[in-house]
Design a protein around this motif. Structure first.
Motif, PDB file in Angstrom:
ATOM      1  N   LEU B 119       0.873  -1.315  -0.194  1.00 45.03           N
ATOM      2  CA  LEU B 119      -0.080  -0.043   0.090  1.00 45.03           C
ATOM      3  C   LEU B 119       0.934   1.063   0.220  1.00 45.03           C
ATOM      4  O   LEU B 119       0.951   1.831  -0.963  1.00 45.03           O
ATOM      5  N   ALA B 120       1.865   1.442   0.879  1.00 44.16           N
ATOM      6  CA  ALA B 120       2.765   2.267   0.984  1.00 44.16           C
ATOM      7  C   ALA B 120       3.779   2.937  -0.097  1.00 44.16           C
ATOM      8  O   ALA B 120       3.537   3.742  -1.248  1.00 44.16           O
ATOM      9  N   LEU B 125       5.048   5.724  -5.364  1.00 45.20           N
ATOM     10  CA  LEU B 125       5.114   6.005  -6.471  1.00 45.20           C
ATOM     11  C   LEU B 125       4.685   6.774  -7.218  1.00 45.20           C
ATOM     12  O   LEU B 125       6.058   7.775  -7.747  1.00 45.20           O
ATOM     13  N   PRO B 126       3.514   7.114  -7.415  1.00 37.74           N
ATOM     14  CA  PRO B 126       3.016   8.241  -8.211  1.00 37.74           C
ATOM     15  C   PRO B 126       3.676   9.768  -7.324  1.00 37.74           C
ATOM     16  O   PRO B 126       3.353  10.452  -8.371  1.00 37.74           O
ATOM     17  N   SER B 206       9.024   7.458   3.220  1.00 34.79           N
ATOM     18  CA  SER B 206       9.574   7.161   2.448  1.00 34.79           C
ATOM     19  C   SER B 206       9.239   7.574   0.486  1.00 34.79           C
ATOM     20  O   SER B 206      10.156   7.349   0.036  1.00 34.79           O
ATOM     21  N   TRP B 207       8.189   8.608   0.666  1.00 39.07           N
ATOM     22  CA  TRP B 207       7.958   8.976  -1.045  1.00 39.07           C
ATOM     23  C   TRP B 207       9.380   9.583  -1.003  1.00 39.07           C
ATOM     24  O   TRP B 207       9.652   9.429  -2.438  1.00 39.07           O
ATOM     25  N   ILE B 258      13.791  -1.788  -3.615  1.00 39.69           N
ATOM     26  CA  ILE B 258      14.583  -1.998  -2.545  1.00 39.69           C
ATOM     27  C   ILE B 258      13.376  -1.359  -1.505  1.00 39.69           C
ATOM     28  O   ILE B 258      12.633  -1.350  -0.139  1.00 39.69           O
ATOM     29  N   GLY B 259      12.334  -0.191  -1.811  1.00 38.37           N
ATOM     30  CA  GLY B 259      11.007  -0.285  -1.241  1.00 38.37           C
ATOM     31  C   GLY B 259      10.245  -0.768  -0.431  1.00 38.37           C
ATOM     32  O   GLY B 259      10.168  -0.759   0.468  1.00 38.37           O
ATOM     33  N   MET B 260      10.520  -1.893  -1.038  1.00 40.50           N
ATOM     34  CA  MET B 260       9.475  -2.952  -0.818  1.00 40.50           C
ATOM     35  C   MET B 260      10.365  -3.355   1.087  1.00 40.50           C
ATOM     36  O   MET B 260       9.998  -4.054   1.773  1.00 40.50           O
ATOM     37  N   LEU B 261      11.319  -4.249   0.235  1.00 43.91           N
ATOM     38  CA  LEU B 261      12.548  -4.925   1.291  1.00 43.91           C
ATOM     39  C   LEU B 261      12.272  -3.637   2.646  1.00 43.91           C
ATOM     40  O   LEU B 261      12.216  -4.484   3.767  1.00 43.91           O
TER      41      LEU B 261
END
Lengths: 452, 336
Positions: B119-120, B125-126, B206-207, B258-261
């Motif tokens: 979700l995050a 991303l956009p 994290s954006w 990388i973001g997901m991890l």
């Protein structure tokens, strides 16, 4: 590896520690030669001591440490190096690393409720009679404080350092204005008195439901006072009606009696102290004498007193516990690491800081009560009288390695109930489920403890 | 990260490798397929592989040994009673694994972790791309804006979580602000909404990471490409969609991974925001393993949990890596 952050880290630390020490541990009991007059000569040695960092009095703590180090140097010739930990978790990590690697601090300061868990690791010295003599004799301590030093009186590992029994503080003006002549001694009375004081933004009771410790202490106290010590041999009795009654009473202050600030669902103990200090609460629950310095500088300075917390369980007319159970047996114990190569030096240090003078000195600076019996007897400050009373009427939490889990379970019931508290009603069946869950997990932990 | 390094090395290797086989061919030996020769050229055999030793040793000490220890721990009955002599702790085989799957909140935690991370990610991303596109062309004060964008990224997680926790407290600044416009959200830090709190704070924190990688992708677009698409009369959306975005695919795929991890592994944020025991709605993987290890002292069980989650996450990760070819160093130019 990224996925395994915590366990991975623990393993890394473990592996590194093993690699560095080469599993070195020996049972040497040296640490300086002991001369005939009992003095330990530790010239050229350094004793390492791990203590809790005092967030309330950081400057004073540094001062105290350097004073003590100087005295210790004068007495034994050895240096003391203090290391601090900021939280219980921090401490735990240190203990785990040291336990596995067999090296680390010589002396640890442990909270009383953590002592059983530490004892379960068998990494600390169980004191022999001879060892007790080296710290000045078992008799120098207030007997009540030894209640959580070991599983029975012949196997004690924790040497009491200070007592920090829990009491409640009350605002004399608010009580008088509500026509109350003396603080409540039963939980039912407490709620009734609190109702009289609750009006115009003032609440009868200040307490923090989001605190990491307070909630389980209430539940433990009310249960014990109703005759249920929670742990009975290898049986956990959290599914007993007394426990449910305790939760209902504790939550009821908010949902039924409406005598606590609704915001207190987000409070920790320090928020409750602040609310009481601003004069907006009749009672401050679950506090210790270390709140004196804060309260004496606040709006309620000179207007507050301490009192024993109620000792009569909710719905009862007299205490069913043997002894009053006014507070958990709380404070700090000192333990000496089993792997330490300078145990005599460690005992000499403990002897110094548990001596009458040093204990009184510590009390003056930090507010904690002495564990030294003689020092305790000389305290004459009237304000401290109920606190000293509570120290004598404290009751130890069950001495089992499973206590950590049980405590976590008790606390978790409150954590998961907070949304209900915010909504103003804790659903009975939901409460039952949460208690049952805690009972099952706690019982499983007890089962492992009895095997361990 | 190893993929990056191999890409950097490739050109040098290719150029020397490209020359060497030709000499071999001219000498009239081994008429075999040219490609095969290119691959196993002289200079490739002489690559100074020993230079990998320091890195390799470090990898073994820091990654392989703890991993193996972790796996070993997962078959031990390791708790506070056996910790001291942990090497001789009783081996109980798969019991920890069975307990982790059947009698612990592990699967719930995996579900929470993955869904919250996804979700995050989907929201950031956009956001990140939009921010990168918006600051692509020079304008007055762009440097300031770009620096401001990076603030959440450079703040330590602990600080971010502490500040948000203070703001989200019951009756705190967020509640106050919302109630002035008549919105009462309820509890942020307890109860079912905690999941969304965690997603929200994670997005905030994290954006800028996505923004950074998107920006790097945008800067790799040649000036000529912009000119060409302008000459062809492409309007901004078409230009973005068909000309610019293809350039971003590589960096963004990497950012996604990388973001997901990073989200799945994020311990500090939920720990500081909600404390332990955490509300059940945010009992994510790191929190669960932490509590099992350091509150309940079930080191063996928590090692089993960590291992199971490692496997669960490694499978989609592997599939994904193959799909985007981030790990593929054999095919030249695969990353495009």
């Amino acid at each position: 590896m990224r996925f395994k952050s915590t366990t991975g880290l623990a393993a890394i630390v473990t592996a590194a520690a093993l690699a560095l020490t080469g599993c070195g541990s020996s049972s040497g009991n040296g640490g300086g030669s002991t001369s005939s007059d009992g003095k330990v000569d530790g010239t050229g040695k350094t004793l390492s001591v791990l203590v809790n960092v005092s967030s309330q009095y950081p400057e004073q703590q540094k001062q105290w440490q350097s004073d003590i180090a100087a005295k210790f140097k004068a007495e034994t010739g050895a240096d003391v190096k203090f290391e601090t930990f900021a939280s219980a978790n921090d401490e735990l990590t240190r203990i785990q690393t040291s336990v596995v690697s067999g090296q680390g601090p010589d002396v640890y300061s442990l909270g009383t409720t953590f002592t059983p868990t530490a004892f379960a690791t068998k990494a600390f010295v169980t004191l022999s009679d001879d060892d007790w003599n080296k710290v000045g004799g078992k008799d120098r301590f207030n007997p009540a404080t030894l209640g959580i030093s070991g599983p029975d009186k012949d196997h004690l590992a924790g040497i009491p350092f200070v007592s920090r029994p829990f009491v409640m503080a009350y605002n004399k003006d608010l009580l008088a204005a509500a026509g109350i002549d003396k603080p409540a001694t039963s939980w039912d009375d407490l709620a009734a008195q609190a109702k009289k004081m609750t009006k115009d933004g003032t609440y009868g009771i200040a307490t923090g439901y989001k605190d990491s410790f307070d909630p389980w202490k209430f539940i433990w106290a009310m249960s014990v006072q109703a005759g249920n010590p929670l742990v009975d041999g290898n049986k956990l009795k959290m599914d007993d009606p007394t426990v449910k009654k305790a939760y209902e009473t504790y939550f009821g202050w908010l949902t039924n009696d409406k005598v606590v600030d609704p915001a207190s669902i987000g409070w920790s103990n320090s928020n409750a102290v602040a609310a009481f200090a601003s004069g907006k609460a009749g009672y401050l629950m679950m506090t210790t004498s270390s709140s004196i310095p804060t309260l004496d500088k606040s709006a309620v300075a000179g207007k507050y007193e301490y009192a024993l917390m109620p000792t009569i369980a909710p719905g009862q007319t007299q205490s069913k516990s043997d002894g009053d159970a006014a507070s958990i047996l709380s404070g700090d114990n000192l333990v000496v690491a089993d792997y330490s190569k300078q145990k005599d030096l460690a005992f000499a240090y403990i002897k110094l800081i548990t001596s009458k003078d040093e204990q009184l000195n510590y009390q003056k600076t930090f507010g904690d009560l002495p564990a030294n019996a003689e020092a305790l007897a000389t305290l004459t400050d009237a304000k401290l009288k109920p606190v000293a009373d509570a120290a004598a009427k404290s009751k130890a939490t069950p001495f089992t390695g499973a206590w950590g889990d049980i405590q976590l379970g008790l606390l978790n019931v409150t954590v998961q109930s907070i949304p209900d508290l915010a909504a103003g009603k804790v659903d009975e069946s939901a409460l039952d489920t949460r208690i049952k869950d805690a009972q099952n997990k706690g019982q499983a932990s007890l089962d492992r403890a009895s095997k361990g | 990260m190893s993929t990056d390094a191999s890409h950097e090395v490739r050109p040098a290797v290719d150029s020397t490798a490209g020359r060497a086989p030709r000499t071999a061919n001219e000498a009239g030996q081994q008429p075999g397929p040219k490609d095969g020769l290119r691959r196993k050229g002289l200079s490739e055999r002489n690559r100074p592989l020993w230079m990998l030793i320091p890195g390799g040793v470090l990898m073994i000490i820091i990654i392989v040994v703890p991993l193996l220890l972790g796996i070993y721990m997962s078959i031990l009955n390791l708790d506070q009673y056996t910790l001291r002599k942990w090497v001789s702790a009783p081996i109980i085989g798969a019991e920890n694994f069975v307990e982790a799957v059947t009698n612990s909140p592990l699967l719930h935690a995996v579900w929470l972790s993955v869904s919250y991370s996804l979700l995050a990610m989907v929201v950031t991303l956009p956001l990140g791309i939009a921010a990168a596109v918006a600051t692509q062309n020079a304008f007055k004060g762009r440097a300031v804006i770009r620096s401001i964008f990076l603030i959440p990224y450079v703040l330590p997680s602990f600080v971010v979580a502490t500040v948000w926790r203070t703001m989200l407290q019951p009756g705190g600044i967020v509640d106050e602000a919302l109630s002035t416009v008549g919105i009462h959200v309820g509890l942020w830090l307890n109860g079912p909404q905690t999941f969304w709190t965690l997603v929200l704070v994670q997005i905030w924190a994290s954006w800028p990471f996505i923004y950074l990688l998107a920006l790097s992708g945008l800067q790799s677009v040649d000036h000529e490409v912009h000119e060409a698409s302008a000459l062809d009369g492409a309007l901004w959306w078409n230009k973005l969609r068909y000309v610019i975005f293809p350039y971003l695919k590589g960096p963004l795929a990497l950012a996604f991974l990388i973001g997901m991890l990073h989200h799945i592994n994020n311990f500090t944020l939920p720990f500081v925001l909600f404390g332990v025991p955490a509300p059940t709605d945010v009992e994510v993987l790191p929190i669960l393993t932490y509590v099992t290890s350091f509150q309940s002292f079930r080191f063996g069980l928590s090692a089993a949990m960590a291992f199971i989650s490692l496997v669960l996450i490694a499978i989609p990760l592997f599939v994904y890596l193959r799909a985007v070819k981030l790990d593929d160093a054999d095919t030249p130019g695969a990353k495009k």
